[in-house]
Design an enzyme around this catalytic site. Structure first.
Site, PDB file in Angstrom:
ATOM      1  CB  SER A 104      -0.893   0.028   1.248  1.00 58.60           C
ATOM      2  OG  SER A 104      -1.515   1.295   1.390  1.00 58.60           O
ATOM      3  CE1 TYR A 122      -2.963  -2.498   5.552  1.00 58.09           C
ATOM      4  CE2 TYR A 122      -2.661  -0.181   5.025  1.00 58.09           C
ATOM      5  CZ  TYR A 122      -2.923  -1.470   4.626  1.00 58.09           C
ATOM      6  OH  TYR A 122      -3.111  -1.745   3.289  1.00 58.09           O
TER       7      TYR A 122
END
Length: 230
Positions: A137, A153
């Site tokens: 990501s 995350y």
């Protein structure tokens, strides 16, 4: 012509399922790695109904035993897509972060990638054109610093990118091509479906990297627009 085989982790829904569907539509045999039996079987049934050669692989990327069993069940493998991942939840303020939240995110998002990759690498090395794609990501980009603050995350994806480089360096003298990708902000349950970008659109870059030619890039981080700064 021998049919290629791919394994996609976390493939019972969302982007993982879209990657499996996209590869399958190219005539590639796809393994649906998922820990939930019912969801895995349902995903396989949907793909087969679309004319895709799909099979289920019971797989919990946080379990050494599960990963070993999955690796032992696969005799031929050309493509590995490490897609399984978790967000770690909403409580990710770095100043109040529960270390267990970070530990859990790392166990799935980073250690899971390592477990699965290392277990399946001997089989991948038997392929004439093996490919590994790690779904990351741009939230893990130290340069871009996109999205909300997520102190479990985002760093986990930074480490996925870093490990991708390490694998690429280690495997430089082999046929294995390893890269990471960012699917973008996609409408899945992971994001609360708060996007107009479809899983199929998010899967495109992973499909491209999974089918790179033998002179393709190694150790990179890419999205639809090309190389991502990180």
């Amino acid at each position: 012509m021998t049919t290629k085989t791919a394994l996609i982790t976390g493939a019972n829904k969302g982007i993982g399922f879209a990657i499996a569907h996209g590869l399958g539509m190219q005539g590639i045999r796809v393994g649906i790695g998922a820990r939930n039996d019912a969801r895995r079987q349902d995903a396989v049934a949907k793909l087969r109904a679309a004319g895709i050669d799909a099979f289920g692989v019971p797989l919990d990327v946080t379990s050494d035993h599960s990963v070993a069993a999955a690796a032992n069940s696969i005799r031929d493998l050309d493509i590995l897509v490490n897609n399984a991942g978790i967000s770690g939840g909403d409580q990710q303020n770095p100043t109040t972060l529960d270390i267990d939240v970070l530990r859990t995110a790392l166990d799935t998002n980073v250690f899971g990638v390592i477990r699965v990759t290392n277990a399946l690498l001997p089989t991948l090395l038997q392929s004439s054109s093996p490919r590994i794609v790690n779904v990351s990501s741009n939230m893990g980009s130290l340069a871009l610093q996109t999205g909300p603050i997520m102190a479990a995350y985002a760093p986990s994806k930074t480490m996925v990118n870093a490990m991708t480089v390490q694998y690429a360096r280690q495997l430089v003298d082999t046929a294995v091509i390893v890269n990471a990708c960012c699917p973008g902000y996609v409408a899945t349950d992971f994001t609360g479906f708060a996007s107009t970008r479809t899983p199929a659109e998010g899967a495109r870059i992973a499909l491209q990297l999974a089918t790179l030619p033998d002179d393709g890039p190694r150790g990179g981080f890419f999205d639809d627009a090309g190389s991502v700064a990180w």
